[in-house]
Design a protein around this motif. Structure first.
Motif, PDB file in Angstrom:
ATOM      1  N   ILE A 256      53.873 -27.724  97.482  1.00 47.37           N
ATOM      2  CA  ILE A 256      53.817 -26.686  98.517  1.00 47.37           C
ATOM      3  C   ILE A 256      53.285 -27.277  99.820  1.00 47.37           C
ATOM      4  CG2 ILE A 256      53.553 -24.799  96.864  1.00 47.37           C
ATOM      5  CD1 ILE A 256      50.557 -24.890  97.326  1.00 47.37           C
ATOM      6  N   PRO A 257      53.522 -26.582 100.952  1.00 48.18           N
ATOM      7  CA  PRO A 257      53.010 -27.079 102.237  1.00 48.18           C
ATOM      8  C   PRO A 257      51.484 -27.219 102.227  1.00 48.18           C
ATOM      9  CG  PRO A 257      54.673 -25.405 102.594  1.00 48.18           C
ATOM     10  CD  PRO A 257      54.374 -25.396 101.128  1.00 48.18           C
ATOM     11  N   GLU A 258      50.983 -28.177 102.957  1.00 46.72           N
ATOM     12  CA  GLU A 258      49.542 -28.441 103.027  1.00 46.72           C
ATOM     13  C   GLU A 258      48.748 -27.235 103.498  1.00 46.72           C
ATOM     14  OE1 GLU A 258      45.992 -30.328 102.680  1.00 46.72           O
ATOM     15  OE2 GLU A 258      47.912 -31.237 102.127  1.00 46.72           O
ATOM     16  N   VAL A 259      49.348 -26.413 104.386  1.00 45.45           N
ATOM     17  CA  VAL A 259      48.616 -25.286 104.977  1.00 45.45           C
ATOM     18  C   VAL A 259      48.654 -24.027 104.107  1.00 45.45           C
ATOM     19  CG1 VAL A 259      48.954 -26.138 107.325  1.00 45.45           C
ATOM     20  CG2 VAL A 259      50.651 -24.607 106.296  1.00 45.45           C
ATOM     21  N   ALA A 260      49.391 -24.060 102.986  1.00 48.33           N
ATOM     22  CA  ALA A 260      49.512 -22.871 102.137  1.00 48.33           C
ATOM     23  C   ALA A 260      48.158 -22.490 101.542  1.00 48.33           C
ATOM     24  CB  ALA A 260      50.526 -23.108 101.035  1.00 48.33           C
ATOM     25  N   LYS A 261      47.834 -21.187 101.607  1.00 46.27           N
ATOM     26  CA  LYS A 261      46.599 -20.679 101.005  1.00 46.27           C
ATOM     27  C   LYS A 261      46.837 -20.230  99.562  1.00 46.27           C
ATOM     28  CE  LYS A 261      44.562 -19.100 105.377  1.00 46.27           C
ATOM     29  NZ  LYS A 261      44.035 -17.923 106.120  1.00 46.27           N
ATOM     30  N   PHE A 262      48.098 -19.913  99.271  1.00 48.91           N
ATOM     31  CA  PHE A 262      48.482 -19.487  97.914  1.00 48.91           C
ATOM     32  C   PHE A 262      49.746 -20.242  97.501  1.00 48.91           C
ATOM     33  CE2 PHE A 262      46.112 -16.009  99.748  1.00 48.91           C
ATOM     34  CZ  PHE A 262      45.305 -15.567  98.710  1.00 48.91           C
ATOM     35  N   CYS A 263      49.896 -20.462  96.179  1.00 48.55           N
ATOM     36  CA  CYS A 263      51.088 -21.135  95.669  1.00 48.55           C
ATOM     37  C   CYS A 263      52.268 -20.168  95.654  1.00 48.55           C
ATOM     38  CB  CYS A 263      50.846 -21.664  94.254  1.00 48.55           C
ATOM     39  SG  CYS A 263      52.299 -22.439  93.481  1.00 48.55           S
ATOM     40  N   ARG A 264      53.410 -20.606  96.151  1.00 50.88           N
ATOM     41  CA  ARG A 264      54.577 -19.721  96.198  1.00 50.88           C
ATOM     42  C   ARG A 264      55.169 -19.457  94.819  1.00 50.88           C
ATOM     43  NH1 ARG A 264      57.170 -24.398  98.722  1.00 50.88           N
ATOM     44  NH2 ARG A 264      58.128 -25.643  97.044  1.00 50.88           N
ATOM     45  N   ASP A 265      54.903 -20.367  93.825  1.00 48.56           N
ATOM     46  CA  ASP A 265      55.490 -20.218  92.492  1.00 48.56           C
ATOM     47  C   ASP A 265      54.617 -19.430  91.524  1.00 48.56           C
ATOM     48  OD1 ASP A 265      57.682 -21.593  93.327  1.00 48.56           O
ATOM     49  OD2 ASP A 265      57.146 -23.484  92.379  1.00 48.56           O
ATOM     50  N   CYS A 266      53.298 -19.691  91.538  1.00 47.06           N
ATOM     51  CA  CYS A 266      52.411 -19.020  90.579  1.00 47.06           C
ATOM     52  C   CYS A 266      51.448 -18.028  91.236  1.00 47.06           C
ATOM     53  CB  CYS A 266      51.621 -20.043  89.764  1.00 47.06           C
ATOM     54  SG  CYS A 266      50.393 -20.976  90.710  1.00 47.06           S
ATOM     55  N   GLY A 267      51.328 -18.087  92.541  1.00 45.48           N
ATOM     56  CA  GLY A 267      50.446 -17.156  93.248  1.00 45.48           C
ATOM     57  C   GLY A 267      48.976 -17.516  93.243  1.00 45.48           C
ATOM     58  N   ALA A 268      48.640 -18.683  92.687  1.00 44.52           N
ATOM     59  CA  ALA A 268      47.219 -19.083  92.607  1.00 44.52           C
ATOM     60  C   ALA A 268      46.672 -19.418  93.992  1.00 44.52           C
ATOM     61  CB  ALA A 268      47.079 -20.274  91.673  1.00 44.52           C
ATOM     62  N   ARG A 269      45.414 -18.982  94.248  1.00 49.40           N
ATOM     63  CA  ARG A 269      44.756 -19.338  95.504  1.00 49.40           C
ATOM     64  C   ARG A 269      44.466 -20.836  95.495  1.00 49.40           C
ATOM     65  NH1 ARG A 269      41.812 -16.988  99.603  1.00 49.40           N
ATOM     66  NH2 ARG A 269      42.049 -14.887  98.691  1.00 49.40           N
ATOM     67  N   GLN A 270      44.721 -21.463  96.622  1.00 50.77           N
ATOM     68  CA  GLN A 270      44.540 -22.906  96.731  1.00 50.77           C
ATOM     69  C   GLN A 270      43.124 -23.242  97.199  1.00 50.77           C
ATOM     70  OE1 GLN A 270      47.272 -25.069  95.765  1.00 50.77           O
ATOM     71  NE2 GLN A 270      47.651 -22.990  94.962  1.00 50.77           N
ATOM     72  N   PRO A 271      42.593 -24.357  96.699  1.00 52.96           N
ATOM     73  CA  PRO A 271      41.240 -24.763  97.120  1.00 52.96           C
ATOM     74  C   PRO A 271      41.174 -24.979  98.633  1.00 52.96           C
ATOM     75  CG  PRO A 271      42.010 -26.046  95.234  1.00 52.96           C
ATOM     76  CD  PRO A 271      43.187 -25.288  95.739  1.00 52.96           C
ATOM     77  N   GLU A 272      40.007 -24.701  99.200  1.00 53.08           N
ATOM     78  CA  GLU A 272      39.815 -24.912 100.626  1.00 53.08           C
ATOM     79  C   GLU A 272      39.931 -26.393 100.943  1.00 53.08           C
ATOM     80  OE1 GLU A 272      39.440 -22.775 103.001  1.00 53.08           O
ATOM     81  OE2 GLU A 272      39.368 -20.944 101.775  1.00 53.08           O
ATOM     82  N   SER A 273      40.596 -26.700 102.048  1.00 55.77           N
ATOM     83  CA  SER A 273      40.734 -28.102 102.457  1.00 55.77           C
ATOM     84  C   SER A 273      39.377 -28.659 102.844  1.00 55.77           C
ATOM     85  CB  SER A 273      41.699 -28.207 103.646  1.00 55.77           C
ATOM     86  OG  SER A 273      41.756 -29.535 104.108  1.00 55.77           O
ATOM     87  N   SER A 274      39.092 -29.902 102.450  1.00 57.19           N
ATOM     88  CA  SER A 274      37.802 -30.538 102.741  1.00 57.19           C
ATOM     89  C   SER A 274      37.720 -31.029 104.168  1.00 57.19           C
ATOM     90  CB  SER A 274      37.574 -31.725 101.788  1.00 57.19           C
ATOM     91  OG  SER A 274      38.634 -32.659 101.905  1.00 57.19           O
ATOM     92  N   SER A 275      38.857 -31.078 104.863  1.00 56.74           N
ATOM     93  CA  SER A 275      38.848 -31.575 106.235  1.00 56.74           C
ATOM     94  C   SER A 275      38.475 -30.490 107.220  1.00 56.74           C
ATOM     95  CB  SER A 275      40.228 -32.145 106.584  1.00 56.74           C
ATOM     96  OG  SER A 275      41.232 -31.145 106.412  1.00 56.74           O
TER      97      SER A 275
END
Length: 275
Positions: A256-275
């Motif tokens: 998925i794109p780096e900026v995505a907050k949620f996965c388009r396939d499973c809907g899981a919230r993505q971890p916050e970027s460390s940068s």
């Protein structure tokens, strides 16, 4: 041709055995005389010159120590070629030494017939794909005999294919010398079962089912469900993010794109970027 074999027991080396033949209902005539080997065995190859129903038997005249004997009668049908086959006529003669004689039976045995193409067997891999209009399943069509064993095709064989849902080539060709051919089934966007049928002239048709399952899509901004063909999320109104920088969803492994907050396939919230 017919191979006539037999054994004189107890073994008599150098004994003369007469093989007789007749048409059913006719009189016996001598086909040939053969001599037994050291183990009392004899063999003769006979090629009938005419069609018809025949009977065979073997006769031994005996010696000063053993009574004469003859085998039981065996029937034989001679048909016009083809098909060609070799019939083995096994004639066994048993003689009881000094006292009595017992005739052994005549056995007819045909060589096994060459297996013939009987049906098409169809398999799918995988048997479940997403109903997204893109996912595919490989359809394999095999040529088998009446016992379900694969056979090599003796000619280029055209096979017709059809599917109740999705798209697949209408015909494929199984090449001479091969026992299978493959085609690709592309899923439709309709959830359900597609029945794939394969048929070819003179063969029993085969079929297999492939399930088109629902593929969920989630908004990568808000995480809500959205239609597969939607250009913007109906919940938040935003278009899916894009970009060349990507990441892997830790929940399902989707790219998925780096900026995505949620996965388009499973809907899981993505971890916050460390940068």
């Amino acid at each position: 041709s017919i191979t006539i074999e037999g054994t004189l027991t107890p073994p008599q080396a150098g004994a003369s055995v007469t093989i007789q033949v007749r048409e059913v209902g006719g009189s016996w005539s001598t086909l040939t005389s053969v001599t037994t080997d050291q183990e009392g065995r004899f063999t003769y190859s006979w090629t009938p010159q005419a069609e018809g129903s025949f009977e065979l038997r073997a006769v031994w005249s005996g010696d000063p120590y053993t009574l004469a004997c003859e085998s039981s009668v065996s029937s034989l049908e001679v048909e016009a070629a083809p098909p060609l086959f070799t019939t083995e006529v096994l004639i066994g003669i048993a003689a009881a030494c000094c006292v009595a004689v017992a005739g052994a039976a005549v056995y007819l045995k045909k060589r096994p017939k060459k297996p013939k193409p009987h049906a098409l067997r169809v398999t799918a891999s995988p048997t479940e794909v997403y109903a997204d209009g893109q996912s595919t399943s490989t359809i394999t069509v095999e040529l088998v005999d009446s016992k379900g064993k694969p056979l090599q095709s003796e000619e280029d064989r055209e096979i017709a294919l059809s599917a109740t849902s999705g798209s697949i080539a209408s015909t494929i060709v199984m090449k001479k010398g091969e026992s299978s051919a493959t085609a690709t089934l592309t899923a439709s966007t309709d959830i359900g079962v597609s029945r794939v049928t394969a048929s070819s002239k003179g063969l029993k048709s085969g079929e297999v089912t492939v399930t088109f399952k629902e593929k969920k899509r989630y908004c990568m901004h808000c995480g809500e469900r959205m239609p597969l063909d939607a250009k913007v999320c109906p919940s938040c109104g935003r278009a899916p993010p894009s970009g060349v920088d990507v990441k892997v969803c830790p929940n399902c492994g989707a790219i998925i794109p780096e900026v995505a907050k949620f996965c388009r396939d499973c809907g899981a919230r993505q971890p916050e970027s460390s940068s």
